[in-house]
Design an enzyme around this catalytic site. Structure first.
Site, PDB file in Angstrom:
ATOM      1  N   TRP A 168       0.816  -1.222   0.000  1.00 58.15           N
ATOM      2  CA  TRP A 168       0.000   0.000   0.000  1.00 58.15           C
ATOM      3  C   TRP A 168       0.846   1.266   0.000  1.00 58.15           C
ATOM      4  O   TRP A 168       0.358   2.327   0.435  1.00 58.15           O
ATOM      5  CB  TRP A 168      -0.903   0.081   1.241  1.00 58.15           C
ATOM      6  N   ARG A 282     -34.052  18.268  -9.743  1.00 60.21           N
ATOM      7  CA  ARG A 282     -34.777  17.064 -10.161  1.00 60.21           C
ATOM      8  C   ARG A 282     -36.269  17.190  -9.857  1.00 60.21           C
ATOM      9  O   ARG A 282     -36.652  17.390  -8.699  1.00 60.21           O
ATOM     10  CB  ARG A 282     -34.187  15.861  -9.404  1.00 60.21           C
ATOM     11  N   HIS A 352     -29.719  10.965  -5.279  1.00 60.09           N
ATOM     12  CA  HIS A 352     -29.507  10.964  -6.732  1.00 60.09           C
ATOM     13  C   HIS A 352     -30.313   9.865  -7.424  1.00 60.09           C
ATOM     14  O   HIS A 352     -30.276   9.770  -8.662  1.00 60.09           O
ATOM     15  CB  HIS A 352     -28.025  10.785  -7.066  1.00 60.09           C
ATOM     16  N   GLU A 377      -4.107   5.613   7.400  1.00 58.94           N
ATOM     17  CA  GLU A 377      -3.580   6.315   8.584  1.00 58.94           C
ATOM     18  C   GLU A 377      -4.176   5.709   9.861  1.00 58.94           C
ATOM     19  O   GLU A 377      -4.370   6.381  10.869  1.00 58.94           O
ATOM     20  CB  GLU A 377      -3.906   7.814   8.487  1.00 58.94           C
TER      21      GLU A 377
HETATM   22  C1  LIG Z   1      -5.268   4.198  -0.707  1.00 60.94           C
HETATM   23  C2  LIG Z   1      -4.366   3.775   0.423  1.00 60.94           C
HETATM   24  C3  LIG Z   1      -3.144   4.402   0.591  1.00 60.94           C
HETATM   25  C4  LIG Z   1      -2.271   3.992   1.599  1.00 60.94           C
HETATM   26  N1  LIG Z   1      -1.034   4.579   1.692  1.00 60.94           N
HETATM   27  C5  LIG Z   1      -0.128   4.074   2.567  1.00 60.94           C
HETATM   28  C6  LIG Z   1       1.221   4.570   2.579  1.00 60.94           C
HETATM   29  O1  LIG Z   1       1.597   5.476   1.783  1.00 60.94           O
HETATM   30  N2  LIG Z   1       2.097   4.011   3.443  1.00 60.94           N
HETATM   31  C7  LIG Z   1       1.747   3.019   4.314  1.00 60.94           C
HETATM   32  O2  LIG Z   1       2.597   2.577   5.071  1.00 60.94           O
HETATM   33  N3  LIG Z   1       0.481   2.530   4.321  1.00 60.94           N
HETATM   34  C8  LIG Z   1      -0.467   3.027   3.465  1.00 60.94           C
HETATM   35  N4  LIG Z   1      -1.752   2.527   3.449  1.00 60.94           N
HETATM   36  C9  LIG Z   1      -2.091   1.397   4.330  1.00 60.94           C
HETATM   37  C10 LIG Z   1      -3.055   1.752   5.436  1.00 60.94           C
HETATM   38  O3  LIG Z   1      -2.437   2.524   6.413  1.00 60.94           O
HETATM   39  C11 LIG Z   1      -3.620   0.400   5.983  1.00 60.94           C
HETATM   40  O4  LIG Z   1      -4.487  -0.109   4.979  1.00 60.94           O
HETATM   41  C12 LIG Z   1      -4.352   0.566   7.289  1.00 60.94           C
HETATM   42  O5  LIG Z   1      -3.462   0.875   8.329  1.00 60.94           O
HETATM   43  C13 LIG Z   1      -5.115  -0.730   7.660  1.00 60.94           C
HETATM   44  O6  LIG Z   1      -4.271  -1.826   7.552  1.00 60.94           O
HETATM   45  P1  LIG Z   1      -4.740  -3.117   6.722  1.00 60.94           P
HETATM   46  O7  LIG Z   1      -5.271  -2.673   5.413  1.00 60.94           O
HETATM   47  O8  LIG Z   1      -3.621  -4.092   6.738  1.00 60.94           O
HETATM   48  O9  LIG Z   1      -5.950  -3.686   7.547  1.00 60.94           O
HETATM   49  P2  LIG Z   1      -5.845  -4.692   8.801  1.00 60.94           P
HETATM   50  O10 LIG Z   1      -4.788  -4.250   9.743  1.00 60.94           O
HETATM   51  O11 LIG Z   1      -5.787  -6.084   8.273  1.00 60.94           O
HETATM   52  O12 LIG Z   1      -7.245  -4.445   9.468  1.00 60.94           O
HETATM   53  C14 LIG Z   1      -8.452  -4.894   8.809  1.00 60.94           C
HETATM   54  C15 LIG Z   1      -9.624  -4.495   9.660  1.00 60.94           C
HETATM   55  O13 LIG Z   1      -9.567  -5.195  10.903  1.00 60.94           O
HETATM   56  C16 LIG Z   1     -10.120  -4.406  11.928  1.00 60.94           C
HETATM   57  N5  LIG Z   1      -9.081  -4.201  12.965  1.00 60.94           N
HETATM   58  C17 LIG Z   1      -7.738  -4.271  12.820  1.00 60.94           C
HETATM   59  N6  LIG Z   1      -7.113  -4.019  13.983  1.00 60.94           N
HETATM   60  C18 LIG Z   1      -8.086  -3.786  14.902  1.00 60.94           C
HETATM   61  C19 LIG Z   1      -8.089  -3.484  16.281  1.00 60.94           C
HETATM   62  N7  LIG Z   1      -6.938  -3.345  16.972  1.00 60.94           N
HETATM   63  N8  LIG Z   1      -9.287  -3.291  16.903  1.00 60.94           N
HETATM   64  C20 LIG Z   1     -10.442  -3.413  16.210  1.00 60.94           C
HETATM   65  N9  LIG Z   1     -10.500  -3.729  14.894  1.00 60.94           N
HETATM   66  C21 LIG Z   1      -9.341  -3.901  14.254  1.00 60.94           C
HETATM   67  C22 LIG Z   1     -10.561  -3.090  11.260  1.00 60.94           C
HETATM   68  O14 LIG Z   1     -11.911  -3.201  10.861  1.00 60.94           O
HETATM   69  C23 LIG Z   1      -9.671  -3.018  10.047  1.00 60.94           C
HETATM   70  O15 LIG Z   1     -10.209  -2.208   9.000  1.00 60.94           O
HETATM   71  C24 LIG Z   1      -2.654   2.949   2.476  1.00 60.94           C
HETATM   72  C25 LIG Z   1      -3.906   2.339   2.325  1.00 60.94           C
HETATM   73  C26 LIG Z   1      -4.757   2.726   1.314  1.00 60.94           C
HETATM   74  C27 LIG Z   1      -6.082   2.042   1.184  1.00 60.94           C
END
Ligand SMILES: Cc1cc2nc3c(=O)[nH]c(=O)nc-3n(C[C@H](O)[C@H](O)[C@H](O)COP(=O)(O)OP(=O)(O)OC[C@H]3O[C@@H](n4cnc5c(N)ncnc54)[C@H](O)[C@@H]3O)c2cc1C
Length: 392
Positions: A168, A282, A352, A377
């Site tokens: 990501w 609309r 919409h 974030e």
């Molecule tokens: C468009 C985009 C740009 C990004 N840019 C960057 C970047 O430039 N640099 C970078 O380092 N990262 C980046 N990210 C990553 C982003 O920070 C992570 O996607 C985010 O921190 C969530 O991590 P994950 O996707 O691994 O979800 P996971 O950690 O797998 O979590 C999945 C879900 O589990 C649940 N969950 C997880 N932990 C807990 C908890 N402790 N308590 C309760 N529920 C929980 C939540 O519902 C969460 O949404 C980006 C993401 C996107 C989508």
């Protein structure tokens, strides 16, 4: 506001809540957004391409990477100034706005904790618009558990050797260098002292990056899957000291989360503008649909939600800027600002009707984009954990 409202006239992002010293940059950002971002938003969304020309224009206009201090060639924009700019950019288009903001992602860690030599070599070119940076924290196996990240940086003589994967990562392909969060210790009794920050030029042997698959939202921004395979960097590229990575990141996120709240506020403003214009144009049952009380109440709720989110965001901005329980306020604003965008754009879609799902409609783009800031974030569940822990 009235039935003839053009969305430029709604003035949802009014100046009155913005500190005086941020008015000028806000006006510059609005003008830039109207001229360069809005007209291209749909085109870049459809193409899913990196908006090089808009990025260059933003660099020339001194609206990109300008949080960098004047000492290193930037404008030294502070948090309120960045938030004011962010609201304007995200209102115009979130995908392009994210690319503009990520041009200097992670630089703050180096200019806050790094050496003058590091700033001269890496920060100054980003401020000048000659280079792009990125911040590589998230991994394929976890994005939320910062203390659980597995990419390693092992000391070997006067070098560090990086192995592992990041996922990501904004600008992972396009950047000249990225700030990498990597494991330098394995002390289970000190989970928050096991990681460090490194500057890694993207042309280093053992650094490979490829774009992740196409996204359904913010398609004008590009993220990468990075692989480190015995990627050697000089020990001078350590930022600050070993083991300080987690704490640096926590501090960085306090600022970043206020800005992400601004992503939500900008998106929410866009959704209201669209919904307002559509419902006033609309016609159904011999009247425009804004004449139905249910629609009026829905529009009112959108405005209430918007003002609540924006008010909290600016309050948090002040608190974080003054370093008063910053983690708590940043998490509150991030949660409220981003969830307001989801709720408001969802209601905007409903108003919409069938046209909500037409590709050409701005409301659909905003609705899709609003799904992202509730995740990045730090997912909002993690923000709620932080709010609870830091309350009282
Ligand atoms: C468009 C985009 C740009 C990004 N840019 C960057 C970047 O430039 N640099 C970078 O380092 N990262 C980046 N990210 C990553 C982003 O920070 C992570 O996607 C985010 O921190 C969530 O991590 P994950 O996707 O691994 O979800 P996971 O950690 O797998 O979590 C999945 C879900 O589990 C649940 N969950 C997880 N932990 C807990 C908890 N402790 N308590 C309760 N529920 C929980 C939540 O519902 C969460 O949404 C980006 C993401 C996107 C989508």
């Amino acid at each position: 506001m009235n039935g003839d409202t053009n969305y430029h006239d709604m003035e949802l992002l009014d100046d009155s809540i913005v500190p005086e010293h941020a008015h000028e940059v806000k006006a510059e950002a609005r003008e830039f957004a109207r001229e360069h971002i809005e007209p291209k938003a749909e085109e870049y969304y459809r193409a899913g391409e990196y908006p090089h020309e808009i990025l260059e224009a933003g660099q020339e206009a001194n609206l990109v990477a300008q949080d960098i201090p004047e000492k290193w060639g930037g404008r030294g924009l502070d948090l309120p100034q960045l938030l004011a700019l962010t609201e304007e950019f995200y209102r115009a288009d979130a995908g392009i706005a994210l690319t503009l903001q990520l041009a200097s992602f992670g630089c703050e860690i180096t200019y806050e904790y790094g050496t003058d030599e590091q700033c001269e070599e890496y920060i100054r070119p980003v401020a000048a618009g000659d280079q792009l940076s990125g911040l590589a924290v998230s991994e394929p196996e976890t994005g939320s558990d910062l203390a659980g990240m597995q990419t390693r940086a092992d000391k070997d003589g006067d070098e560090y050797v990086l192995n592992g994967e990041k996922y990501w990562i904004g600008n992972g392909v396009e950047a000249d260098w990225v700030t990498v969060y990597a494991r330098t210790g394995d002390d289970e009794n000190n989970r928050y002292g096991n990681h460090s920050m490194f500057i890694v030029p993207t042309d280093t042997d053992g650094y490979e990056a490829e774009h992740i698959p196409e996204k359904m939202a913010m398609r004008a921004s590009k993220q990468a899957h990075i692989t480190f395979d015995d990627c050697r960097i000089p020990e001078e590229n350590l930022i600050g000291h070993e083991g300080a990575g987690f704490m640096m990141l926590a501090d960085f996120f306090n600022h970043g989360r206020v800005i992400v709240a601004g992503h939500g506020v900008g998106l929410a403003a866009a959704a209201i503008e669209e919904a307002w214009e559509f419902t006033h144009g609309r016609e159904e049952f011999g009247r425009t649909i804004n004449e139905f009380q249910a629609v009026q109440h829905g529009l009112s709720d959108m405005l209430i939600e918007f003002e609540s989110a924006r008010g909290l965001t600016w309050r948090a901005c002040e608190k974080v800027h003054e370093n008063q329980n910053a983690g708590y306020w940043a998490a509150m604003a991030k949660t409220k600002g981003t969830e307001a965008a989801v709720e408001i754009s969802e209601q905007g879609m409903q108003f919409h009707g069938g046209r909500s799902i037409l590709e050409e409609r701005r409301i659909g783009r905003v609705f899709r984009d609003a799904r992202i800031p509730v995740i990045y974030e730090g997912a909002n569940e993690v923000q709620r954990n932080l709010i609870y822990k830091q309350a009282g």
